[in-house]
Design a protein around this motif. Structure first.
Motif, PDB file in Angstrom:
ATOM      1  N   ALA A  37      -1.012   3.110 -11.200  1.00  0.00           N
ATOM      2  CA  ALA A  37      -1.031   3.005  -9.744  1.00  0.00           C
ATOM      3  C   ALA A  37      -1.751   1.732  -9.297  1.00  0.00           C
ATOM      4  CB  ALA A  37      -1.698   4.230  -9.146  1.00  0.00           C
ATOM      5  N   ILE A  38      -2.837   1.384  -9.988  1.00  0.00           N
ATOM      6  CA  ILE A  38      -3.563   0.147  -9.672  1.00  0.00           C
ATOM      7  C   ILE A  38      -2.668  -1.060  -9.893  1.00  0.00           C
ATOM      8  CG2 ILE A  38      -5.415  -1.392 -10.470  1.00  0.00           C
ATOM      9  CD1 ILE A  38      -6.610   0.736  -8.840  1.00  0.00           C
ATOM     10  N   LEU A  39      -1.951  -1.076 -11.018  1.00  0.00           N
ATOM     11  CA  LEU A  39      -1.068  -2.199 -11.340  1.00  0.00           C
ATOM     12  C   LEU A  39       0.051  -2.323 -10.307  1.00  0.00           C
ATOM     13  CD1 LEU A  39      -0.683  -4.418 -13.466  1.00  0.00           C
ATOM     14  CD2 LEU A  39       0.859  -2.875 -14.687  1.00  0.00           C
ATOM     15  N   PHE A  40       0.519  -1.191  -9.817  1.00  0.00           N
ATOM     16  CA  PHE A  40       1.606  -1.195  -8.828  1.00  0.00           C
ATOM     17  C   PHE A  40       1.179  -1.903  -7.538  1.00  0.00           C
ATOM     18  CE2 PHE A  40       4.347   0.639  -5.538  1.00  0.00           C
ATOM     19  CZ  PHE A  40       5.592   0.528  -6.140  1.00  0.00           C
ATOM     20  N   LEU A  41      -0.117  -1.870  -7.235  1.00  0.00           N
ATOM     21  CA  LEU A  41      -0.612  -2.503  -6.008  1.00  0.00           C
ATOM     22  C   LEU A  41      -0.477  -4.026  -6.036  1.00  0.00           C
ATOM     23  CD1 LEU A  41      -3.855  -0.388  -5.422  1.00  0.00           C
ATOM     24  CD2 LEU A  41      -1.643  -0.135  -4.285  1.00  0.00           C
ATOM     25  N   VAL A  42      -0.301  -4.590  -7.236  1.00  0.00           N
ATOM     26  CA  VAL A  42      -0.120  -6.043  -7.356  1.00  0.00           C
ATOM     27  C   VAL A  42       1.057  -6.506  -6.494  1.00  0.00           C
ATOM     28  CG1 VAL A  42       0.563  -7.884  -8.946  1.00  0.00           C
ATOM     29  CG2 VAL A  42      -1.191  -6.251  -9.620  1.00  0.00           C
ATOM     30  N   VAL A  43       2.085  -5.679  -6.412  1.00  0.00           N
ATOM     31  CA  VAL A  43       3.287  -6.022  -5.629  1.00  0.00           C
ATOM     32  C   VAL A  43       2.913  -6.350  -4.185  1.00  0.00           C
ATOM     33  CG1 VAL A  43       5.503  -5.164  -4.759  1.00  0.00           C
ATOM     34  CG2 VAL A  43       4.769  -4.593  -7.085  1.00  0.00           C
ATOM     35  N   PHE A  44       2.009  -5.543  -3.604  1.00  0.00           N
ATOM     36  CA  PHE A  44       1.607  -5.759  -2.210  1.00  0.00           C
ATOM     37  C   PHE A  44       0.857  -7.084  -2.048  1.00  0.00           C
ATOM     38  CE2 PHE A  44       1.626  -0.978  -2.380  1.00  0.00           C
ATOM     39  CZ  PHE A  44       2.761  -0.828  -1.586  1.00  0.00           C
ATOM     40  N   PHE A  45       0.006  -7.408  -3.021  1.00  0.00           N
ATOM     41  CA  PHE A  45      -0.751  -8.661  -2.925  1.00  0.00           C
ATOM     42  C   PHE A  45       0.153  -9.883  -3.091  1.00  0.00           C
ATOM     43  CE2 PHE A  45      -4.446  -5.919  -4.224  1.00  0.00           C
ATOM     44  CZ  PHE A  45      -5.152  -6.087  -3.038  1.00  0.00           C
ATOM     45  N   VAL A  46       1.153  -9.770  -3.949  1.00  0.00           N
ATOM     46  CA  VAL A  46       2.097 -10.882  -4.135  1.00  0.00           C
ATOM     47  C   VAL A  46       2.856 -11.149  -2.838  1.00  0.00           C
ATOM     48  CG1 VAL A  46       4.204 -11.614  -5.312  1.00  0.00           C
ATOM     49  CG2 VAL A  46       2.359 -10.557  -6.621  1.00  0.00           C
ATOM     50  N   PHE A  47       3.369 -10.081  -2.232  1.00  0.00           N
ATOM     51  CA  PHE A  47       4.080 -10.242  -0.962  1.00  0.00           C
ATOM     52  C   PHE A  47       3.140 -10.748   0.135  1.00  0.00           C
ATOM     53  CE2 PHE A  47       7.454  -7.567  -2.798  1.00  0.00           C
ATOM     54  CZ  PHE A  47       8.581  -8.247  -2.336  1.00  0.00           C
ATOM     55  N   GLY A  48       1.902 -10.234   0.148  1.00  0.00           N
ATOM     56  CA  GLY A  48       0.926 -10.683   1.132  1.00  0.00           C
ATOM     57  C   GLY A  48       0.660 -12.174   1.032  1.00  0.00           C
ATOM     58  N   PHE A  49       0.565 -12.673  -0.197  1.00  0.00           N
ATOM     59  CA  PHE A  49       0.329 -14.097  -0.440  1.00  0.00           C
ATOM     60  C   PHE A  49       1.425 -14.953   0.181  1.00  0.00           C
ATOM     61  CE2 PHE A  49       1.033 -17.913  -2.988  1.00  0.00           C
ATOM     62  CZ  PHE A  49      -0.234 -18.481  -3.030  1.00  0.00           C
ATOM     63  N   PHE A  50       2.670 -14.617  -0.100  1.00  0.00           N
ATOM     64  CA  PHE A  50       3.785 -15.425   0.403  1.00  0.00           C
ATOM     65  C   PHE A  50       3.988 -15.253   1.911  1.00  0.00           C
ATOM     66  CE2 PHE A  50       4.920 -15.290  -4.141  1.00  0.00           C
ATOM     67  CZ  PHE A  50       5.071 -16.649  -4.354  1.00  0.00           C
ATOM     68  N   LEU A  51       3.693 -14.076   2.428  1.00  0.00           N
ATOM     69  CA  LEU A  51       3.790 -13.870   3.877  1.00  0.00           C
ATOM     70  C   LEU A  51       2.739 -14.673   4.624  1.00  0.00           C
ATOM     71  CD1 LEU A  51       4.527 -10.028   3.965  1.00  0.00           C
ATOM     72  CD2 LEU A  51       6.081 -11.859   4.676  1.00  0.00           C
ATOM     73  N   LEU A  52       1.556 -14.832   4.029  1.00  0.00           N
ATOM     74  CA  LEU A  52       0.516 -15.663   4.642  1.00  0.00           C
ATOM     75  C   LEU A  52       0.927 -17.138   4.671  1.00  0.00           C
ATOM     76  CD1 LEU A  52      -2.704 -14.023   3.158  1.00  0.00           C
ATOM     77  CD2 LEU A  52      -2.164 -14.225   5.596  1.00  0.00           C
ATOM     78  N   LEU A  53       1.629 -17.574   3.643  1.00  0.00           N
ATOM     79  CA  LEU A  53       2.120 -18.960   3.633  1.00  0.00           C
ATOM     80  C   LEU A  53       3.096 -19.193   4.779  1.00  0.00           C
ATOM     81  CD1 LEU A  53       2.676 -19.681  -0.184  1.00  0.00           C
ATOM     82  CD2 LEU A  53       0.810 -20.492   1.283  1.00  0.00           C
ATOM     83  N   ARG A  54       3.844 -18.155   5.147  1.00  0.00           N
ATOM     84  CA  ARG A  54       4.762 -18.254   6.292  1.00  0.00           C
ATOM     85  C   ARG A  54       3.986 -18.431   7.595  1.00  0.00           C
ATOM     86  NH1 ARG A  54       7.507 -13.957   7.670  1.00  0.00           N
ATOM     87  NH2 ARG A  54       9.335 -15.004   8.524  1.00  0.00           N
TER      88      ARG A  54
END
Length: 435
Positions: A412-429
């Motif tokens: 479950a912890i590893l699955f949360l990585v997906v949210f951080f990856v998307f968050g990173f690219f959304l912040l660049l937007r």
């Protein structure tokens, strides 16, 4: 009616506002992050149980907490528009802040009676404590643009978190000494000392919050309550939604915040339950002291993280700083998937503290600075808080579901990585929209 310009930027009011973090952060540390998770885990271990049966369905103990937490945040997300609408109309956000503070503090004291024999009722008390804590923050956060000048907001937000970390660590040290010397002090065992620590949290929260309530202005509008006001919050949220929709930068920022906040809050809420169950402690004594020490480590390093992040944001900007923090969260989550020993858990705790202190304070102040000129700050912060709470609901239910289906919290912890990856690219937007 109080003139906002007469107190905006007043350092005495700003310091009193920040001091509420000192008062209420003991809940976040003792109840959410350290002693209550320990107490909760020990109750199940003493009964030699891994979970609890609801309507004939056995659910893992850590998943129960995830689901109960998710439901609590769903309730907060549902009621906050009602209350924020009333607060904006009447200007009595201090009243609601005090109300939720009182509900939360009393619920903490009632956790003294938390038991598996009355498990459902006990869970309700736990949920009321959580609702009280987060409900008061809706109105606490909304004060920031009312009382602070734009150039003060990053600093005073970081100061609030720093005071919270210091105060909560101080009470945790007191509680730790009490638990480690339980019989010498007069308690029957460690469990009783833990239960008494919940009472101390409620007293601390209620007592120190009075300093904040004495100084914060009321902002009363002089208007009277009527039926239309009850749905004003939803109307205001709808209005805020359309304003956000037309504001590209704010819209992109809130989208990014929604995504990465799912993971941030889930990690912070579940970290202690993860450490209590998944780390290979030698015995219960090491588990108790080790978990509390690791949580203190998080809090102390978070003070450095809050100020370091504030300084970095002045050099490279808030958005790029948040991008760096999201990237660091990815590294921490991947590392957490591999940890087994206490020393590895301490390393992870130190990293979490450094990033946590920065991302919380900077997210709040970034949103505050992006707001359009308005006096209805409660509505905008209610929108922010509803966004955050719905994200937490999704994050906690995803965490509980993955943990239940796979039987391993690390997955479950590893699955949360997906949210951080998307968050990173959304912040660049967001950054691209600023140019």
């Amino acid at each position: 009616m109080l003139n906002q310009q007469s107190f905006k930027g007043d350092k005495r009011i700003l310091n009193a506002w920040a001091f509420y973090d000192w008062a209420n952060s003991v809940y976040a540390l003792v109840i959410s992050s350290s002693i209550f998770p320990l107490y909760y885990g020990m109750l199940f271990r003493l009964k030699e149980l891994n979970g609890y049966s609801f309507f004939g369905v056995e659910i893992n103990s850590e998943s129960i907490v995830s689901y109960a937490t998710g439901i609590s945040f769903l309730i907060i997300a549902a009621i906050s528009p009602f209350l924020s609408g009333i607060a904006d109309y009447l200007g009595n956000k201090k009243f609601f802040m005090r109300l939720f503070c009182t509900i939360g503090a009393i619920s903490c004291m009632l956790l003294y009676f938390f038991s598996l024999e009355y498990f459902v009722l006990s869970l309700l008390v736990y949920m009321f404590g959580l609702i009280g804590f987060w409900g008061s923050l809706v109105f606490y956060n909304s004060y920031l643009p009312n009382i602070a000048l734009p150039e003060q907001q990053d600093h005073i937000s970081a100061k609030g978190y720093a005071l919270g970390y210091i105060g909560s660590v101080l009470l945790l040290l007191i509680n730790l000494g009490m638990i480690m010397n339980a019989k010498a002090i007069g308690f029957d065992n460690e469990l009783e000392a833990m239960r008494f620590s919940f009472v101390l949290v409620g007293i601390w929260w209620l007592a120190f919050s009075q300093i904040t309530f004495c100084r914060l202005p009321d902002l009363k509008t002089g208007k009277t309550l009527n039926k239309s006001v009850f749905f004003k919050g939803f109307k205001e949220l709808k209005k805020v939604y359309y304003q956000v929709k037309e504001n590209t930068i704010l819209k992109r920022y809130l989208t990014a915040f929604f995504v990465y906040s799912m993971a941030v809050q889930t990690v912070m809420i579940i970290a202690a339950f993860f450490g209590e169950k998944e780390i290979d402690w030698k015995d219960d004594s090491q588990r108790s002291s080790g978990l509390i020490i690791s949580i203190m480590l998080i809090q102390i390093i978070a003070i450095v993280g809050a100020y370091a992040t504030s300084s970095l944001s002045k050099k490279i900007g808030n958005i790029y700083t948040l991008c760096i923090l999201n990237f660091l969260w990815i590294i921490v989550c991947v590392y957490a998937y591999t940890i087994i020993t206490p020393n590895e858990f301490y390393i992870a705790a130190a990293a979490v503290g450094l990033i946590m202190g920065g991302i919380q304070s900077l997210s709040r102040s970034t949103y505050s600075k992006l707001l359009p000129a308005t006096t209805d700050t409660t509505s905008f912060f209610s929108f922010y808080d509803v966004t955050e709470k719905i994200g937490i609901v999704v994050g906690m239910f995803v965490y509980g579901l993955v943990s239940d289906l796979t039987g391993k919290m690390q997955n479950a912890i590893l699955f949360l990585v997906v949210f951080f990856v998307f968050g990173f690219f959304l912040l660049l937007r967001v950054k691209r929209a600023e140019k």
